[in-house]
Every structure is written in C-alpha cells, then in structure tokens.
Design a protein around this motif. Structure first.
Motif, PDB file in Angstrom:
ATOM      1  N   THR A 170       0.838  -1.203   0.000  1.00 50.59           N
ATOM      2  CA  THR A 170       0.000   0.000   0.000  1.00 50.59           C
ATOM      3  C   THR A 170       0.870   1.248   0.000  1.00 50.59           C
ATOM      4  N   VAL A 173       2.158   1.854  -3.455  1.00 52.11           N
ATOM      5  CA  VAL A 173       1.125   2.437  -4.328  1.00 52.11           C
ATOM      6  C   VAL A 173       0.973   3.925  -4.045  1.00 52.11           C
ATOM      7  N   SER A 177       1.678   6.590  -7.007  1.00 51.29           N
ATOM      8  CA  SER A 177       0.495   7.189  -7.613  1.00 51.29           C
ATOM      9  C   SER A 177       0.694   8.638  -8.073  1.00 51.29           C
ATOM     10  N   THR A 223      -6.586   3.291  -0.758  1.00 49.31           N
ATOM     11  CA  THR A 223      -5.461   3.009   0.142  1.00 49.31           C
ATOM     12  C   THR A 223      -5.837   3.306   1.594  1.00 49.31           C
ATOM     13  N   ILE A 261      -7.782  -0.625  -7.277  1.00 48.61           N
ATOM     14  CA  ILE A 261      -6.493   0.054  -7.526  1.00 48.61           C
ATOM     15  C   ILE A 261      -5.905  -0.414  -8.848  1.00 48.61           C
ATOM     16  N   CYS A 265      -5.298   2.353 -11.978  1.00 46.53           N
ATOM     17  CA  CYS A 265      -3.932   2.793 -12.292  1.00 46.53           C
ATOM     18  C   CYS A 265      -3.415   2.114 -13.557  1.00 46.53           C
ATOM     19  N   ILE A 270       2.721   0.066 -10.750  1.00 47.81           N
ATOM     20  CA  ILE A 270       1.625  -0.160  -9.797  1.00 47.81           C
ATOM     21  C   ILE A 270       0.959  -1.507 -10.074  1.00 47.81           C
ATOM     22  N   VAL A 274       0.247  -4.411  -7.422  1.00 50.16           N
ATOM     23  CA  VAL A 274      -1.084  -4.962  -7.188  1.00 50.16           C
ATOM     24  C   VAL A 274      -1.072  -6.488  -7.308  1.00 50.16           C
TER      25      VAL A 274
END
Length: 292
Positions: A170, A173, A177, A223, A261, A265, A270, A274
């Motif tokens: 997390t 990410v 992001s 998140t 997510i 994205c 990312i 994931v």
C-alpha cells in the motif's frame, strides 16, 4: 488470541465405577456441525454432550467419540418368584403323596427349578451417568481448545506477516500514484509539442487534462480503506472471541480495494505491486478459512 477450527482432544476417567473415554476432533466448516458417536444405551446423554460442545466451539465440523466400560458398575439384583416357588413346592408335596414317599422340599431344591430365581441388572441413574460423561467431555474439550489455541497462534503470526506485506504494498502504491500524474502531464506536453511544433502550447489545457486524469487514477480512498481494514484485522487477531467470519468478510473487502487500484492505475509499476498485493490477500484468505 484466535483459535484454529482444527483440533484434537482426549480424556479418560473412571467415575462411579464407569471407565469413560471421550475423544474430540474437528475440521473446518462454515457453521457448527457436531456429531456424537456413543453406545446406543447411552444415547440419552447425546443432547447434553452437544450442549457441552457448544460452550467451547462456535463453528467447525466436530466429531465426538465416547466409549463407556460399565462392567465394574454393574450391580446384579436377584428376585424370587414367590408364586412360582409355592407352585413347585405344592407340586412336589402332591407328588410325594401320590408315590407314598416323604418329600424334603428345601430352598436349595426349589432354586434349581426354572424361573424361581431371576437375576436382573439394577437400573442406572441416568442423570448421574449423563453428568459423568459431560465431566469427562469437558476435560477433553479443554485439551482440544489448548491445541486449537497453539495452532491459532501460528495462524495469527502468519496472517500478521501478510498484513505487514499488504501495508508495504500500500505504501508503494501511495508513493507511486502521484508520479503517474506527473508522467502523464509530461507525455501530454511532449505529444502536443510534436503535433503543434512551433505553435504555442496552451498550458491551461495541459493542466486541465492532467487534473482530469489525476481524478480518474486517484486511489487515495482505496489506500485509506486498505489501511483501515488492515488495522481492524490486526485487532481481530488479538480478540478472544471467534472472528473467522468477520475476518473473511474484511479480506473480501481488501481484495475488492486491490482490484479497484489495479483497474484505476494504468501503470506498469503499480500493476506489479497490485499483483503482489493480491497474492498476499489470497494466501491470507486461505489461512483465515482455518480460523474459528
């Protein structure tokens, strides 16, 4: 601390001259399913046994095996059939009179004739027997729960490690992001320069397009919820109450946020994060299936 649904316990004790052995074993199950296997003559105690199991177990497929050796507790009761004995006596005396002989009719003689003496087993106190069986059951369930607690501790440690991995993913990410928006803005500028060449570029248009893109790929809500779910799961791991169903529900929510997510994205870095995140969620889901 959470407990595993898988366990085994055994207890044996002699109570009121009855040798009672109880074994308890269980495997995973969505709800509590208790099956009791015991001698038919003690079937009257089955409901009490199931009630005793419910005090220790909330869910799982539980099998209870009970054996009772009551040979030492058997009490023989001898009864005399007075009417039949009197009939035999009268018949013997009449037979002696017919034959002109004397008859020596003694108790020993009468006892040899069929059905004069009857041996029966004394009635058992059903309530006492049921109480004795449940007392040994409680000992077996205590051992059974100790084993489940040991296994639950290992499960909690593993799930806790998975939660740490999820928190790390997390964080990755969240760090990556904002960079995706900046990269998009740079790519947009480069494309516009390539197309327009010497013509001036409208900076406001670039900012507007970047803002729209940033809104589409924003995963702040996801998140935040992920971290909230992780915090709740850590709290559940320390609970003494059965938490398996609640944990299973929360893990479904964690998986949903991970999917969101991934779909939002459009970024290779990312996407890789994931994939790792969902792998940990799946491993954790398998472990939670063992939690009571």
């Amino acid at each position: 601390m959470i407990k595993s649904m898988t366990g085994y316990g055994r207890a044996r004790e002699i109570r009121n001259k009855r040798d009672i052995t109880v074994e308890v074993r269980s495997v995973n199950n969505r709800y509590l399913d208790c099956a009791v296997k015991m001698p038919r003559m003690y079937a009257f105690a089955e409901d009490a046994v199931k009630s005793g199991v419910q005090k220790f177990v909330s869910r799982g497929k539980v099998d209870v095996y009970i054996t009772v050796d009551a040979s030492a507790a058997d009490v023989a009761k001898v009864t005399v059939n007075r009417e039949l004995a009197a009939s035999y006596r009268d018949a013997l005396l009449e037979l002696a009179e017919v034959t002109g002989t004397s008859a020596n009719v003694t108790p020993e003689l009468l006892s040899r004739y069929p059905d004069v003496l009857t041996v029966t087993k004394a009635d058992e106190d059903l309530e006492t027997v049921s109480t004795d069986i449940c007392a040994v059951l409680e000992q077996a369930l205590t051992t059974y729960n100790e084993m489940r607690a040991v296994e639950g501790k290992k499960l909690a440690e593993d799930i806790g490690n998975r939660l740490t991995y999820i928190e790390n993913y997390t964080t990755q990410v969240e760090a990556r992001s904002p960079a995706t928006v900046a990269e998009y803005r740079a790519k947009l500028r480069a494309r516009m320069q390539e197309v327009l060449q010497s013509t001036s570029i409208d900076e406001q248009r670039i900012l507007t397009e970047a803002a729209i893109y940033a809104d589409k790929v924003a995963v702040d809500e996801e998140t935040v919820r992920l971290r909230s779910h992780v915090a709740q799961l850590r709290t559940m791991l320390e609970s003494n109450e059965p938490m398996g169903r609640k944990m299973d529900f929360l893990i479904q929510e964690v998986n949903r946020e991970s999917n969101t997510i991934g779909s939002k994205c459009n970024d290779v870095a990312i996407a890789q994060v994931v994939v790792g995140l969902k792998a940990e969620v799946e491993k954790m889901r398998e472990q939670v299936q063992n939690v009571e």
